[in-house]
Design a protein around this motif. Sequence first.
Motif, mmCIF file in Angstrom:
data_model
loop_
_atom_site.group_PDB
_atom_site.id
_atom_site.type_symbol
_atom_site.label_atom_id
_atom_site.label_comp_id
_atom_site.label_asym_id
_atom_site.label_seq_id
_atom_site.Cartn_x
_atom_site.Cartn_y
_atom_site.Cartn_z
ATOM 1 N N ASN A 46 0.831 -1.203 0.000
ATOM 2 C CA ASN A 46 0.000 0.000 0.000
ATOM 3 C C ASN A 46 0.867 1.254 0.000
ATOM 4 O OD1 ASN A 46 -2.375 1.515 0.012
ATOM 5 N ND2 ASN A 46 -2.452 1.596 2.255
ATOM 6 N N ASP A 47 1.812 1.306 -0.942
ATOM 7 C CA ASP A 47 2.782 2.392 -0.997
ATOM 8 C C ASP A 47 2.885 2.911 -2.435
ATOM 9 O OD1 ASP A 47 4.607 4.174 -0.026
ATOM 10 O OD2 ASP A 47 6.049 2.672 0.661
ATOM 11 N N TYR A 48 3.516 4.065 -2.589
ATOM 12 C CA TYR A 48 3.683 4.681 -3.900
ATOM 13 C C TYR A 48 5.164 4.885 -4.189
ATOM 14 C CZ TYR A 48 -1.309 5.416 -3.800
ATOM 15 O OH TYR A 48 -2.665 5.198 -3.757
ATOM 16 N N LYS A 49 5.543 4.667 -5.461
ATOM 17 C CA LYS A 49 6.945 4.766 -5.848
ATOM 18 C C LYS A 49 7.092 5.622 -7.107
ATOM 19 C CE LYS A 49 8.584 0.397 -3.865
ATOM 20 N NZ LYS A 49 9.288 -0.880 -4.127
ATOM 21 N N VAL A 50 8.172 6.397 -7.121
ATOM 22 C CA VAL A 50 8.565 7.171 -8.291
ATOM 23 C C VAL A 50 9.929 6.660 -8.721
ATOM 24 C CG1 VAL A 50 9.041 9.461 -9.244
ATOM 25 C CG2 VAL A 50 7.349 9.193 -7.404
ATOM 26 N N ILE A 51 10.100 6.368 -10.002
ATOM 27 C CA ILE A 51 11.405 5.926 -10.496
ATOM 28 C C ILE A 51 11.926 6.919 -11.526
ATOM 29 C CG2 ILE A 51 10.291 4.408 -12.196
ATOM 30 C CD1 ILE A 51 12.861 2.654 -11.991
ATOM 31 N N LYS A 52 13.190 7.232 -11.405
ATOM 32 C CA LYS A 52 13.845 8.132 -12.347
ATOM 33 C C LYS A 52 14.993 7.381 -13.008
ATOM 34 C CE LYS A 52 16.985 12.062 -12.550
ATOM 35 N NZ LYS A 52 17.828 12.993 -11.781
ATOM 36 N N ILE A 53 15.011 7.364 -14.331
ATOM 37 C CA ILE A 53 16.131 6.805 -15.089
ATOM 38 C C ILE A 53 16.897 7.983 -15.669
ATOM 39 C CG2 ILE A 53 16.813 5.324 -17.005
ATOM 40 C CD1 ILE A 53 14.202 3.804 -16.616
ATOM 41 N N TYR A 54 18.187 8.045 -15.394
ATOM 42 C CA TYR A 54 18.943 9.236 -15.776
ATOM 43 C C TYR A 54 20.291 8.861 -16.368
ATOM 44 C CZ TYR A 54 21.264 8.367 -11.288
ATOM 45 O OH TYR A 54 21.950 7.782 -10.247
ATOM 46 N N SER A 55 20.888 9.859 -17.011
ATOM 47 C CA SER A 55 22.191 9.684 -17.643
ATOM 48 C C SER A 55 23.255 10.410 -16.836
ATOM 49 C CB SER A 55 22.144 10.241 -19.071
ATOM 50 O OG SER A 55 23.454 10.379 -19.591
ATOM 51 N N THR A 56 24.408 9.764 -16.665
ATOM 52 C CA THR A 56 25.519 10.404 -15.963
ATOM 53 C C THR A 56 26.377 11.231 -16.912
ATOM 54 O OG1 THR A 56 26.856 8.408 -16.257
ATOM 55 C CG2 THR A 56 25.630 8.620 -14.202
ATOM 56 N N SER A 57 26.061 11.175 -18.215
ATOM 57 C CA SER A 57 26.802 11.962 -19.204
ATOM 58 C C SER A 57 26.154 13.318 -19.370
ATOM 59 C CB SER A 57 26.819 11.248 -20.553
ATOM 60 O OG SER A 57 27.446 9.995 -20.441
ATOM 61 N N GLU A 58 26.959 14.339 -19.568
ATOM 62 C CA GLU A 58 26.464 15.686 -19.817
ATOM 63 C C GLU A 58 27.109 16.240 -21.087
ATOM 64 O OE1 GLU A 58 24.151 17.298 -18.414
ATOM 65 O OE2 GLU A 58 23.804 16.214 -16.546
ATOM 66 N N PRO A 59 26.359 16.496 -22.145
ATOM 67 C CA PRO A 59 24.933 16.218 -22.252
ATOM 68 C C PRO A 59 24.664 14.744 -22.519
ATOM 69 C CG PRO A 59 25.735 17.080 -24.314
ATOM 70 C CD PRO A 59 26.912 17.125 -23.357
ATOM 71 N N TYR A 60 23.379 14.366 -22.524
ATOM 72 C CA TYR A 60 22.990 12.983 -22.746
ATOM 73 C C TYR A 60 23.263 12.591 -24.195
ATOM 74 C CZ TYR A 60 19.776 9.037 -23.458
ATOM 75 O OH TYR A 60 19.206 7.836 -23.773
ATOM 76 N N ILE A 61 24.188 11.634 -24.397
ATOM 77 C CA ILE A 61 24.476 11.105 -25.733
ATOM 78 C C ILE A 61 23.776 9.752 -25.833
ATOM 79 C CG2 ILE A 61 26.266 10.431 -27.358
ATOM 80 C CD1 ILE A 61 28.204 12.156 -25.723
#
Length: 390
Positions: A167-182
């Motif tokens: 009975n819980d809520y989750k947010v997932i973020k997928i991100y890039s460690t490269s700047e900018p994103y290639i």
Amino acid sequence: MSQRKHVPYDIIIVSILPKLPIKSIVRFRCVSKLWDSTITSSDFISTHLSNNNNNNVSDHSYLIHMPSVITKEATHSSSSSSSLSNPVCMVACDPKFNKISEYKISSDFSIEFSNIVGSCNGVLCLADSSWNPTYLWNPSIRKFKSLPCLSKYQWVSAGFAYQSETNDYKVIKIYSTSEPYIKRHAELQAEVYTLSSDEWRRVGISLNLIRLKESHSSDTFVSGALHWVAWIKEDFGISRKKILSFDVNNEKFGEIAIPYGGKIHPEILVVIKGNLAFISSEFCYAPGIRYGVWVMGEYGVCESWNKLFTLRLGGFESIIGCTRHGEVIVKTAKTKYDAELQGGIHFVVVIIDPVTLNEKELIVPHFPTKATTFVESLVLLDENPDKKIS
């Protein structure tokens, strides 16, 4: 003289209150401290949500518009001349889009280029391009919660989901460690926020993930998992387009094959009648674009993919999304004489029936930006969010 008969408290709480509209329930918190503690309990909130879902299986609302820019100056403005000066969240209250409701956006929001990460049980997850700030917002009870700040790596995609086991809520973020994103060379990582702990945690991506189809939202939550279109490297360095899944219970990533070895090109992932589905673009000799709508009959079984129907659209048209019953919402161009435009092209929104392919024009005050289910709920009422009910 006859005595007054009182309805037992247990009957009121169990059988009557959960069936009332949200506004009435919120007002009843003022009756007594006992009523307030009962209404704000997690058990009552869950009972009310379950009752709403069970009674509205075929009559869910749809979140169809959220302004792209939300600032304190705009939400404090008394002007109603534009969506920027008077920002609202727009919801279609019936499956035929005949009744439209608007929820005023809190004056405490401050998001530039807002993205709807997801909608789940009446709660919206909103974020801007930097993810700071990020909000969970329940427009029905006008409450929101700010999530803790995240590292400022460039995010690629995200999702918001309900974990039924806890009975819980989750947010997932997928991100890039490269700047900018290639796209083809970036290292992708993931973090998960859990409402009960109010913390972000890093989770591993065990697959050889090459890249994701960039999307700052994901409303394809089905069978306990979130889904994205991705390119995954296989043996001999070959990369194939597949569907990336994230199980919110065990927090593991997985992959689902696309029909014909990934040669089909999914544009949008959707949920139709509780099943994972996608809309794909197809080669077309005639002018315009042809789209196929595919549904997975048995979750996780590639052989169960089935093509429901095909749409042929003009070059000026774009697909916004699908309803839970498979109707396709399209922004389309039409030629019409107008005294101000003096003729030419203007855009309208139509909903296309998946069986007859008949179109119905939607009369809405703002162009839809989203098509995800929405139900009024009391979720977040038992939290201590940043904004009280006004």
